[in-house]
Design a protein around this motif. Structure first.
Motif, PDB file in Angstrom:
ATOM      1  N   LEU A 106       0.829  -1.200   0.000  1.00  0.00           N
ATOM      2  CA  LEU A 106       0.000   0.000   0.000  1.00  0.00           C
ATOM      3  C   LEU A 106       0.870   1.258   0.000  1.00  0.00           C
ATOM      4  O   LEU A 106       0.602   2.214  -0.732  1.00  0.00           O
ATOM      5  N   LEU A 107       1.921   1.241   0.791  1.00  0.00           N
ATOM      6  CA  LEU A 107       2.826   2.386   0.837  1.00  0.00           C
ATOM      7  C   LEU A 107       3.580   2.558  -0.487  1.00  0.00           C
ATOM      8  O   LEU A 107       3.849   3.671  -0.918  1.00  0.00           O
ATOM      9  N   ARG A 108       3.894   1.459  -1.112  1.00  0.00           N
ATOM     10  CA  ARG A 108       4.670   1.513  -2.347  1.00  0.00           C
ATOM     11  C   ARG A 108       3.810   1.839  -3.565  1.00  0.00           C
ATOM     12  O   ARG A 108       4.222   2.596  -4.434  1.00  0.00           O
ATOM     13  N   PHE A 109       2.588   1.279  -3.632  1.00  0.00           N
ATOM     14  CA  PHE A 109       1.791   1.385  -4.857  1.00  0.00           C
ATOM     15  C   PHE A 109       0.412   2.008  -4.684  1.00  0.00           C
ATOM     16  O   PHE A 109      -0.319   2.106  -5.650  1.00  0.00           O
ATOM     17  N   GLY A 110       0.021   2.424  -3.490  1.00  0.00           N
ATOM     18  CA  GLY A 110      -1.372   2.796  -3.266  1.00  0.00           C
ATOM     19  C   GLY A 110      -1.680   4.239  -2.973  1.00  0.00           C
ATOM     20  O   GLY A 110      -2.570   4.530  -2.193  1.00  0.00           O
ATOM     21  N   LYS A 111      -0.983   5.182  -3.561  1.00  0.00           N
ATOM     22  CA  LYS A 111      -1.252   6.607  -3.341  1.00  0.00           C
ATOM     23  C   LYS A 111      -1.134   6.988  -1.870  1.00  0.00           C
ATOM     24  O   LYS A 111      -1.864   7.836  -1.374  1.00  0.00           O
ATOM     25  N   ALA A 112      -0.236   6.355  -1.165  1.00  0.00           N
ATOM     26  CA  ALA A 112      -0.112   6.574   0.274  1.00  0.00           C
ATOM     27  C   ALA A 112       0.407   7.960   0.620  1.00  0.00           C
ATOM     28  O   ALA A 112       0.309   8.387   1.757  1.00  0.00           O
ATOM     29  N   GLU A 113       0.957   8.675  -0.340  1.00  0.00           N
ATOM     30  CA  GLU A 113       1.472  10.024  -0.080  1.00  0.00           C
ATOM     31  C   GLU A 113       0.365  11.069  -0.108  1.00  0.00           C
ATOM     32  O   GLU A 113       0.525  12.151   0.429  1.00  0.00           O
ATOM     33  N   THR A 114      -0.752  10.763  -0.764  1.00  0.00           N
ATOM     34  CA  THR A 114      -1.775  11.778  -0.985  1.00  0.00           C
ATOM     35  C   THR A 114      -3.091  11.534  -0.261  1.00  0.00           C
ATOM     36  O   THR A 114      -3.967  12.383  -0.293  1.00  0.00           O
ATOM     37  N   LEU A 166     -11.201   3.012   1.955  1.00  0.00           N
ATOM     38  CA  LEU A 166     -11.179   1.716   2.617  1.00  0.00           C
ATOM     39  C   LEU A 166     -10.170   0.797   1.940  1.00  0.00           C
ATOM     40  O   LEU A 166     -10.208   0.592   0.727  1.00  0.00           O
ATOM     41  N   ALA A 167      -9.246   0.278   2.725  1.00  0.00           N
ATOM     42  CA  ALA A 167      -8.303  -0.726   2.236  1.00  0.00           C
ATOM     43  C   ALA A 167      -8.979  -2.085   2.446  1.00  0.00           C
ATOM     44  O   ALA A 167      -8.883  -2.677   3.506  1.00  0.00           O
ATOM     45  N   ARG A 168      -9.674  -2.550   1.453  1.00  0.00           N
ATOM     46  CA  ARG A 168     -10.514  -3.751   1.575  1.00  0.00           C
ATOM     47  C   ARG A 168      -9.727  -5.024   1.845  1.00  0.00           C
ATOM     48  O   ARG A 168     -10.222  -5.953   2.450  1.00  0.00           O
ATOM     49  N   HIS A 169      -8.500  -5.087   1.404  1.00  0.00           N
ATOM     50  CA  HIS A 169      -7.719  -6.319   1.520  1.00  0.00           C
ATOM     51  C   HIS A 169      -6.948  -6.407   2.843  1.00  0.00           C
ATOM     52  O   HIS A 169      -6.290  -7.402   3.091  1.00  0.00           O
ATOM     53  N   ILE A 170      -7.039  -5.385   3.676  1.00  0.00           N
ATOM     54  CA  ILE A 170      -6.329  -5.401   4.953  1.00  0.00           C
ATOM     55  C   ILE A 170      -7.358  -5.361   6.089  1.00  0.00           C
ATOM     56  O   ILE A 170      -8.169  -4.457   6.151  1.00  0.00           O
ATOM     57  N   ARG A 171      -7.302  -6.341   6.953  1.00  0.00           N
ATOM     58  CA  ARG A 171      -8.258  -6.437   8.059  1.00  0.00           C
ATOM     59  C   ARG A 171      -7.523  -6.560   9.379  1.00  0.00           C
ATOM     60  O   ARG A 171      -6.414  -7.075   9.448  1.00  0.00           O
ATOM     61  N   LEU A 172      -8.208  -6.101  10.417  1.00  0.00           N
ATOM     62  CA  LEU A 172      -7.729  -6.304  11.770  1.00  0.00           C
ATOM     63  C   LEU A 172      -8.781  -7.115  12.504  1.00  0.00           C
ATOM     64  O   LEU A 172      -9.974  -7.024  12.211  1.00  0.00           O
TER      65      LEU A 172
END
Length: 176
Positions: A106-114, A166-172
């Protein structure tokens, strides 16, 4: 790298009893592997004064902020966070298997900067299994720079300010 902020003020945790301490410890310990990988840089506990966060923080080697409200505590914790991204997690939730890899992607490919990313817990009521948007957010992954200027930075306010998706593929998973 991310800075972990653990919110210890949920009703289950705020009672100050041993299940509260267990919720905090289980959440912290679930991120040890991510710290070893170099993903988590530091941790800060945020909660009300009566649950004695200092004791847990001292043993875990992390900082702590005691405050009466969640927003005040997060506001005080933000300057302590040194990493470019924040992961703000409610105590009592732990990541599922593959969490560190998913966050790295997510940090590498998921627009995590914006923008920010909301991480949901698992559905606890039958209706939440059908209407997944009713599941309460368990965490927020967001750029630190977008969070610093937010007035009264509760988890909900930060999600709104960072235009969190929502990050659908990451769950807690809820443990306490």
């Amino acid at each position: 790298m991310i800075s972990l902020i653990v919110i210890c003020s949920s009703p289950a945790v705020a009672s100050g009893d041993s299940p509260a301490a267990e919720a905090i410890v289980r959440t912290l310990s679930a991120f040890v592997g991510a710290a070893v990988r170099g993903l988590v840089r530091e941790a800060v506990l945020v909660g009300p004064p009566h649950i004695k966060l200092g004791y847990i923080a001292d043993h875990a080697g992390c900082a702590f902020i005691e405050s009466k409200s969640e927003a005040e505590g997060i506001a005080d914790a933000l300057p302590l966070a040194r990493a470019a991204h924040l992961l703000i997690v409610r105590a009592g939730y732990v990541p599922e298997t593959g969490f560190a890899e998913a966050i790295e992607d997510l940090l590498r490919f998921g627009k995590a900067e914006t923008q920010g990313w909301l991480l949901r817990g698992e559905a606890e009521r039958p209706i939440e299994k059908i209407l997944t948007h009713l599941v309460r957010p368990a965490a927020l992954l967001a750029p630190r720079r977008l969070c610093l200027g937010v007035k009264s930075p509760s988890l909900a306010a930060l999600a709104k300010a960072t235009r969190a998706r929502l990050a659908r593929h990451i769950r807690l998973r809820r443990v306490i």
